[in-house]
Enzyme design. Structure first.
Site, PDB file in Angstrom:
ATOM      1  N   SER A  24       0.789  -1.103   0.077  1.00 52.23           N
ATOM      2  CA  SER A  24      -0.021  -0.011  -0.092  1.00 52.23           C
ATOM      3  C   SER A  24       0.795   1.014  -0.012  1.00 52.23           C
ATOM      4  CB  SER A  24      -0.978   0.086   1.191  1.00 52.23           C
ATOM      5  OG  SER A  24      -1.844  -1.022   1.203  1.00 52.23           O
ATOM      6  N   GLN A 166     -10.403   2.719  -1.768  1.00 50.06           N
ATOM      7  CA  GLN A 166      -9.426   3.135  -3.112  1.00 50.06           C
ATOM      8  C   GLN A 166      -9.987   4.258  -4.094  1.00 50.06           C
ATOM      9  OE1 GLN A 166      -8.364  -0.646  -4.599  1.00 50.06           O
ATOM     10  NE2 GLN A 166      -6.872  -1.004  -3.257  1.00 50.06           N
ATOM     11  N   GLU A 309      -8.688  -6.819   4.984  1.00 51.07           N
ATOM     12  CA  GLU A 309      -7.929  -7.605   4.102  1.00 51.07           C
ATOM     13  C   GLU A 309      -7.218  -8.705   5.160  1.00 51.07           C
ATOM     14  OE1 GLU A 309      -5.180  -3.806   5.176  1.00 51.07           O
ATOM     15  OE2 GLU A 309      -7.367  -4.419   5.030  1.00 51.07           O
ATOM     16  N   HIS A 336     -13.636  -7.608  -3.698  1.00 53.21           N
ATOM     17  CA  HIS A 336     -11.978  -7.601  -3.584  1.00 53.21           C
ATOM     18  C   HIS A 336     -11.743  -8.616  -4.711  1.00 53.21           C
ATOM     19  CE1 HIS A 336     -10.674  -5.489   0.016  1.00 53.21           C
ATOM     20  NE2 HIS A 336     -12.067  -5.002  -0.212  1.00 53.21           N
ATOM     21  N   LYS A 406       1.400 -11.843  -5.803  1.00 50.49           N
ATOM     22  CA  LYS A 406       0.863 -10.501  -5.608  1.00 50.49           C
ATOM     23  C   LYS A 406       1.563  -9.752  -4.731  1.00 50.49           C
ATOM     24  CE  LYS A 406      -3.764  -8.360  -4.818  1.00 50.49           C
ATOM     25  NZ  LYS A 406      -4.031  -7.650  -6.466  1.00 50.49           N
TER      26      LYS A 406
END
Length: 421
Positions: A24, A166, A309, A336, A406
């Site tokens: 992030s 976001q 998350e 998500h 990822k």
């Protein structure tokens, strides 16, 4: 995809785990550096799929992102049209379009197959209100094209950010470069989920000399003005500590994470309190964070709206607890990488678990689990949840452990080192 046999722990783990940099923070800093007035340096950035996609997206628009040992040096350039591969990275598909609006020429966005299912309509609506032309065929989804004209009027935009924080961060990060700056007003019911991520956005803007402010519970402002170049050290990714701290709980062992910041805007910092509530002993010192399993995992009731998350790993631990757990405030997880609520309910039930799925949460009643295939749904956090279950359940096979790349460049090796220590 290759099935991965999740290792069963035959003893308590005792390990020190060095986490890579925060995804992030890395992607926010990369984007600000691309819009700054001169070259910037990122020290200890994360190099994983999501951040490599962000670097590639910025390069596609004319920004130089160069390796200097483990660091990245970012040199802004004249932004131009191009093609951006978002992969499955929410920060890329949402943060880059407001920057692309400043480019001289069209910028086409597309990504992985599941990326086309992730909600984007609120961002598209916000861009249009700011004076940006977006061709999305009326879908509010990828693929779409931002028709950059070299400048954006900006001003006040009203969006429903209920599906993702976001959308707010994306507009704020680029807003200083808009003619009138940007004011983002959330119009949806309830507060925006994952609020710590917006606080992180405001914090990184402040470090770049941008006077970003929050007004009340649902309005944020960024005035027009320059973005200062800088030299930034990226904190370790605290959310990625979740499976490793969970290993201490599940095995009754000890896991130490060096470099854990005493103060941070990362949502993952909530792990300290969450694992304690699940039964761990937790100590934060100048050396980092140490979590000790006590041999007991206690069920919990938790509002995870700000830390969604963390839900997959917490759900895995809850399935191994001695009493029922309930997690709520996480309906936004349906948009998500996959519908995480449905995925967790399906996979835990497949292994013999007792899970009730609500519109915005899960109730997990522990009962004996058995081996089987744990489907990751191309979702890195689902994959690590499967690894946690495998510590205590024989025969767990994760169908796509590679999805962890990822945000964790080599999770299987890190996991093996944890168990071998």
């Amino acid at each position: 995809m290759h099935s991965w046999a999740a290792p069963r722990a035959d003893r308590a783990v005792h390990a020190s785990v060095q986490l890579p940099g925060s995804k992030s923070l890395t992607n926010r800093l990369l984007l600000l550096a691309a819009l700054a007035e001169g070259p910037s340096r990122l020290t200890a950035p994360l190099r994983a799929r999501d951040t490599l996609l962000m670097a590639g997206a910025l390069r596609a628009l004319g920004v130089a992102v160069d390796d200097d040992g483990p660091d990245w040096v970012v040199t802004p350039g004249a932004l131009h049209g191009g093609h951006v591969d978002t992969g499955l990275a929410g920060t890329v598909m949402r943060f880059v379009p407001p920057v692309a609006a400043l480019a001289d020429g069209p910028v086409a966005f597309d990504g992985d197959e599941h990326a086309r299912e992730r909600p984007m309509g609120s961002l598209v609506a916000g861009l249009r209100q700011a004076g940006v032309d977006v061709d999305d065929g009326g879908r509010g989804r990828l693929p779409f094209t931002v028709l950059g004209s070299g400048a954006v009027p900006g001003g006040t935009v009203h969006i429903d950010a209920s599906a993702s924080s976001q959308f707010v961060s994306a507009l704020l990060l680029a807003g200083a470069r808009y003619d009138k700056g940007i004011e983002v007003v959330h119009t949806g019911k309830g507060r925006v989920p994952s609020q710590p991520h917006i606080e992180m956005t405001l914090d990184v803007l402040h470090t770049a000399g941008v006077g970003a402010t929050r007004i009340g519970a649902s309005t944020w402002q960024v005035p027009p003005g320059p973005i200062a170049a800088g030299s930034w050290v990226v904190e370790p990714d605290l959310s990625n500590a979740a499976p490793f701290l969970a290993a201490a709980l599940v095995t009754g062992g000890t896991v130490h994470v060096p470099g854990w910041p005493a103060a941070t805007t990362q949502a993952g910092s909530a792990l300290r309190d969450l694992v304690a509530e699940l039964g761990a002993a937790v100590e934060l010192s100048a050396d980092g964070l140490t979590v000790r399993g006590t041999g007991t995992i206690t069920g919990m009731v938790a509002d995870l709206r700000d830390v969604g998350e963390l839900t997959p790993v917490l759900a895995a631990v809850a399935a191994l607890a001695d009493s029922q757990s309930s997690f709520y405030g996480i309906g936004h997880l349906r948009g998500h990488e996959t519908d995480r609520l449905a995925a967790l309910c399906t996979e835990l039930t497949r292994l013999g678990g007792n899970v009730t799925e609500q519109s915005d949460g899960l109730t997990i009643t522990p009962q004996p689990l058995h081996g089987g295939t744990w489907h990751a749904y191309a979702d890195h956090r689902m994959a690590t949840a499967g690894a946690v279950l495998g510590l205590a359940v024989d025969g767990i096979e994760v169908d796509d452990i590679a999805s962890t790349s990822k945000t964790l460049p080599d999770f299987p090796a890190m996991w093996s080192a944890l168990l071998d220590s």
